[in-house]
Design an enzyme around this catalytic site. Structure first.
Site, PDB file in Angstrom:
ATOM      1  N   GLY A 266       3.465   4.825  -1.779  1.00  0.00           N
ATOM      2  CA  GLY A 266       2.743   5.786  -2.618  1.00  0.00           C
ATOM      3  C   GLY A 266       2.505   7.109  -1.913  1.00  0.00           C
ATOM      4  O   GLY A 266       3.061   7.376  -0.845  1.00  0.00           O
ATOM      5  N   GLU A 291       9.544   6.902  -4.751  1.00  0.00           N
ATOM      6  CA  GLU A 291       9.374   8.057  -5.621  1.00  0.00           C
ATOM      7  C   GLU A 291       9.364   9.327  -4.777  1.00  0.00           C
ATOM      8  O   GLU A 291      10.199  10.197  -4.925  1.00  0.00           O
ATOM      9  CB  GLU A 291       8.030   7.852  -6.328  1.00  0.00           C
ATOM     10  N   ASN A 381      -6.440  11.822  -9.885  1.00  0.00           N
ATOM     11  CA  ASN A 381      -5.094  12.368 -10.022  1.00  0.00           C
ATOM     12  C   ASN A 381      -4.398  11.778 -11.251  1.00  0.00           C
ATOM     13  O   ASN A 381      -4.043  12.482 -12.181  1.00  0.00           O
ATOM     14  CB  ASN A 381      -4.246  12.044  -8.784  1.00  0.00           C
ATOM     15  N   GLY A 385       3.458   6.894 -10.440  1.00  0.00           N
ATOM     16  CA  GLY A 385       4.478   5.850 -10.613  1.00  0.00           C
ATOM     17  C   GLY A 385       4.027   4.513 -10.093  1.00  0.00           C
ATOM     18  O   GLY A 385       4.806   3.554 -10.084  1.00  0.00           O
TER      19      GLY A 385
HETATM   20  N1  COA Z   1     -15.237   5.417  -5.126  1.00  0.00           N
HETATM   21  C1  COA Z   1     -15.375   6.760  -5.262  1.00  0.00           C
HETATM   22  N2  COA Z   1     -14.612   7.649  -4.616  1.00  0.00           N
HETATM   23  C2  COA Z   1     -13.656   7.164  -3.796  1.00  0.00           C
HETATM   24  C3  COA Z   1     -13.464   5.798  -3.597  1.00  0.00           C
HETATM   25  C4  COA Z   1     -14.299   4.907  -4.314  1.00  0.00           C
HETATM   26  N3  COA Z   1     -14.166   3.581  -4.180  1.00  0.00           N
HETATM   27  N4  COA Z   1     -12.434   5.634  -2.731  1.00  0.00           N
HETATM   28  C5  COA Z   1     -11.997   6.849  -2.408  1.00  0.00           C
HETATM   29  N5  COA Z   1     -12.731   7.775  -3.034  1.00  0.00           N
HETATM   30  C6  COA Z   1     -12.587   9.225  -2.949  1.00  0.00           C
HETATM   31  C7  COA Z   1     -12.608   9.721  -1.507  1.00  0.00           C
HETATM   32  O1  COA Z   1     -13.932   9.892  -1.059  1.00  0.00           O
HETATM   33  C8  COA Z   1     -11.865  11.028  -1.630  1.00  0.00           C
HETATM   34  O2  COA Z   1     -12.727  11.976  -2.232  1.00  0.00           O
HETATM   35  P1  COA Z   1     -12.759  13.506  -1.773  1.00  0.00           P
HETATM   36  O3  COA Z   1     -11.394  14.038  -2.150  1.00  0.00           O
HETATM   37  O4  COA Z   1     -13.863  14.091  -2.585  1.00  0.00           O
HETATM   38  O5  COA Z   1     -13.007  13.466  -0.309  1.00  0.00           O
HETATM   39  C9  COA Z   1     -10.790  10.705  -2.667  1.00  0.00           C
HETATM   40  O6  COA Z   1     -11.286   9.578  -3.403  1.00  0.00           O
HETATM   41  C10 COA Z   1      -9.421  10.365  -2.072  1.00  0.00           C
HETATM   42  O7  COA Z   1      -9.577   9.327  -1.167  1.00  0.00           O
HETATM   43  P2  COA Z   1      -8.760   9.246   0.211  1.00  0.00           P
HETATM   44  O8  COA Z   1      -9.388   8.160   1.023  1.00  0.00           O
HETATM   45  O9  COA Z   1      -8.625  10.602   0.805  1.00  0.00           O
HETATM   46  O10 COA Z   1      -7.391   8.633  -0.262  1.00  0.00           O
HETATM   47  P3  COA Z   1      -5.903   9.097  -0.473  1.00  0.00           P
HETATM   48  O11 COA Z   1      -5.593  10.508  -0.105  1.00  0.00           O
HETATM   49  O12 COA Z   1      -5.098   8.048   0.187  1.00  0.00           O
HETATM   50  O13 COA Z   1      -5.757   8.970  -2.087  1.00  0.00           O
HETATM   51  C11 COA Z   1      -5.755   7.899  -4.248  1.00  0.00           C
HETATM   52  C12 COA Z   1      -6.106   7.791  -2.754  1.00  0.00           C
HETATM   53  C13 COA Z   1      -5.995   6.554  -4.890  1.00  0.00           C
HETATM   54  C14 COA Z   1      -6.637   8.962  -4.905  1.00  0.00           C
HETATM   55  C15 COA Z   1      -4.246   8.337  -4.329  1.00  0.00           C
HETATM   56  O14 COA Z   1      -3.454   7.448  -3.598  1.00  0.00           O
HETATM   57  C16 COA Z   1      -3.756   8.352  -5.767  1.00  0.00           C
HETATM   58  O15 COA Z   1      -3.958   9.307  -6.495  1.00  0.00           O
HETATM   59  N6  COA Z   1      -3.128   7.237  -6.217  1.00  0.00           N
HETATM   60  C17 COA Z   1      -2.649   7.083  -7.579  1.00  0.00           C
HETATM   61  C18 COA Z   1      -1.263   7.610  -7.768  1.00  0.00           C
HETATM   62  C19 COA Z   1      -0.258   6.858  -6.998  1.00  0.00           C
HETATM   63  O16 COA Z   1      -0.471   5.756  -6.538  1.00  0.00           O
HETATM   64  N7  COA Z   1       0.886   7.464  -6.826  1.00  0.00           N
HETATM   65  C20 COA Z   1       1.974   6.900  -6.062  1.00  0.00           C
HETATM   66  C21 COA Z   1       2.917   6.205  -6.944  1.00  0.00           C
HETATM   67  S1  COA Z   1       4.515   6.182  -6.280  1.00  0.00           S
END
Ligand code: COA
Length: 501
Positions: A266, A291, A381, A385
């Site tokens: 991811g 992806e 976000n 995928g």
């Molecule tokens: N409750 C509330 N907020 C949470 C949380 C929870 N359980 N877990 C994480 N967060 C918040 C973090 O505090 C951070 O907030 P900020 O931006 O205000 O600091 C934000 O979510 C992102 O978390 P982070 O630990 O920096 O994770 P990341 O950069 O690895 O992103 C996702 C995690 C889930 C947001 C990201 O992977 C995503 O958008 N995934 C969905 C899309 C996807 O999987 N695409 C790939 C497919 S090929």
């Protein structure tokens, strides 16, 4: 050959070169615009900036914007700030777009990325009025050679009434040849997609386009606004180590070949770190069917660990982009970029036996995953995928750090506040604390595994307490205290912490 002869290889199209302002005039209020771009990579920049200027100068203009996935500030940012984006599909990561979605000024549907081209071709977004596509070059036949992403561009070009091409001279010509464009027919004429290995090529290296549809060509050198990646911290490294240990065990058990199966990883820092961990692992001859190709893939290529990486976009960090450009001839040999309908295709993922690794916001004790909506309603976000792969993977992993917001949020909760991936699809849950293999387990067995192996010690007693009390209720299959299941989220909203005072 002059630079422009090499980039526009058809004499009659050279007369179509106009300024970004002139090209943007083709986009009018109420139109549906489909643009190239996938996770700030290969998206048009000059034309949207010119469009935003018109709105800022007072013109009433609102559009539906379709892209492959997230795009950079010149497109999502500038158009969101200017109030031009009224409807947005299928994925974004820009603060201004996110704010518009969460304050209700932008209508957004969070969609599986593999579905988007099919939605477009059946007309669910109405007519596609204009496609705006970043390109490396236009061939003698009018074929459009994409840059660092493919996404929905082939479908956008096929369906749009008019095509605007942004030739981006900052994109290196060595990218020519890495694309593999194949557009499936709609049912009942769809054929099996003939990909049996990650490296199979089944299409053309350019997007076929009737040259008479090309209404304007803009030449620009604005670079992609790629985003920095967080440093690989202790937690991500621990998550990565748990996964590598697990993969090693699966190989020893004879359930995975020595060089594993095609990896999908991811987006974001954790996902990048997990893949980066493989550089130091004993595995070699790895393949990827994914992806987005991030920095860690460049590391794997440099370490001689990867034989082929198939994706729909290359999205390095700021430093990664410099590295990519410096050694593009080498990296191009290892990379294939496909339309997102193919890179994320369930048929292909299931056939290849992909190992999918995606990131969760929160996971519940029965294995349901929320990747998108903070506290059940604030869009982060989108699921991108992730589910395209998760449901069709041979092994689907979900990773998260066990707490968020300095420990005030447990990422392992009794019940997730929004569901993207269900207990039926999620096979392995991993936090920095440990790994829970959920395959072949009943819900109550899963709960014990997830709480013991993955939850943070600060929250384990609360989770055990909830689970033991739920177990005492009448129904034993997936026991819940339904009035209390989301009380942790409510407590966070009320007090700023999920912890009991
Ligand atoms: N409750 C509330 N907020 C949470 C949380 C929870 N359980 N877990 C994480 N967060 C918040 C973090 O505090 C951070 O907030 P900020 O931006 O205000 O600091 C934000 O979510 C992102 O978390 P982070 O630990 O920096 O994770 P990341 O950069 O690895 O992103 C996702 C995690 C889930 C947001 C990201 O992977 C995503 O958008 N995934 C969905 C899309 C996807 O999987 N695409 C790939 C497919 S090929």
């Amino acid at each position: 050959m002059s630079m422009i002869d090499n980039r526009i290889r058809r004499e009659d199209l050279k007369g179509k070169i106009v300024s970004a302002e002139e090209a943007a005039l083709l986009i009018k209020d109420g139109m549906t615009v489909a643009a190239s771009g996938f996770t700030p990579s290969g998206y048009p920049k000059a034309v949207p900036l010119a469009l935003a200027k018109r709105a800022e100068a007072g013109e009433q203009i609102g559009i539906t914007l379709l892209t492959g996935a997230s795009v950079g500030d010149e497109l999502d940012g500038a158009l969101s700030r200017a109030g031009v984006i009224k409807r947005r599909f299928p994925y974004q990561t820009h603060n201004d777009t996110r704010n518009g979605i969460n304050n209700g000024t932008i209508m957004y549907q969070d969609m599986h990325l593999s579905h988007l081209p099919q939605y477009m071709s059946y007309g669910f977004f109405g007519n596609i009025d204009v496609a705006v596509v970043e390109a490396l070059a236009i061939t003698e036949d009018g074929g459009i050679i994409p840059t660092t992403s493919v996404g929905i561009s082939p479908t956008a070009v096929k369906l749009a009434d008019k095509v605007i091409v942004e030739i981006n001279t900052s994109q290196p010509m060595a990218l020519e040849g890495i694309h593999d464009i194949y557009i499936p027919e709609n049912p009942p004429y769809r054929k099996p997609i003939p990909i049996e290995k990650s490296g199979d090529r089944i299409g053309t290296t350019y997007i076929p386009c009737d040259p008479s549809k090309i209404a304007a060509i803009v030449v620009t050198d604005i670079t992609d606004k790629v985003r920095p990646l967080g440093p690989i911290d202790e937690d991500s490294e621990a998550i990565s180590n748990h996964i590598i240990e697990f993969l090693d065990y699966e190989v020893k058990k004879g359930r995975l070949p020595k060089n594993l199966l095609p990896l999908q990883s991811g987006v974001g820092s954790v996902a990048n770190a997990v893949l980066g961990g493989l550089v130091k692992s004993p595995f070699t001859d790895l393949t990827c069917y994914t992806e987005v190709i991030q920095d860690s893939m460049l590391d794997l290529i440099d370490a001689g660990k990867v034989t082929i990486a198939s994706g729909t976009s290359i999205t390095p960090s700021t430093e990664g982009l410099v590295r990519l450009h410096k050694d593009i001839e080498k990296y191009a040999k290892y990379i294939i970029l496909r339309p997102q309908e193919i890179s994320n295709n369930p048929e292909v993922a299931r056939r290849l036996g992909v190992l999918s690794m995606n990131t969760a916001i929160e996971i519940d004790m029965y294995g349901h995953v929320n990747s998108t909506n903070i506290m059940g309603s604030r869009m982060m976000n989108g699921l991108g995928g992730s589910a395209d792969y998760t449901r069709n993977a041979y092994i689907s992993f979900y990773t998260t750090v066990s707490t968020a917001k300095n420990g005030d949020i447990s990422s392992i909760v009794p019940m997730v506040s929004h569901v993207d991936h269900t207990e039926h699809d999620v096979m392995v849950v991993v936090t920095e604390r440990g790994l829970a293999d959920l395959r072949g387990t009943a819900p109550v067995e899963r709960a014990r595994l997830i709480i013991d192996k993955c939850a943070h010690p600060d929250y384990q007693p609360m989770l055990n307490d909830y689970f033991e009390r739920a177990l005492k209720t009448k129904t034993k299959h997936e026991p819940h205290l339904i009035g209390e299941a989301l009380s942790w989220h409510q407590r966070f909203l009320d007090t700023g912490s999920m912890k009991l005072k």
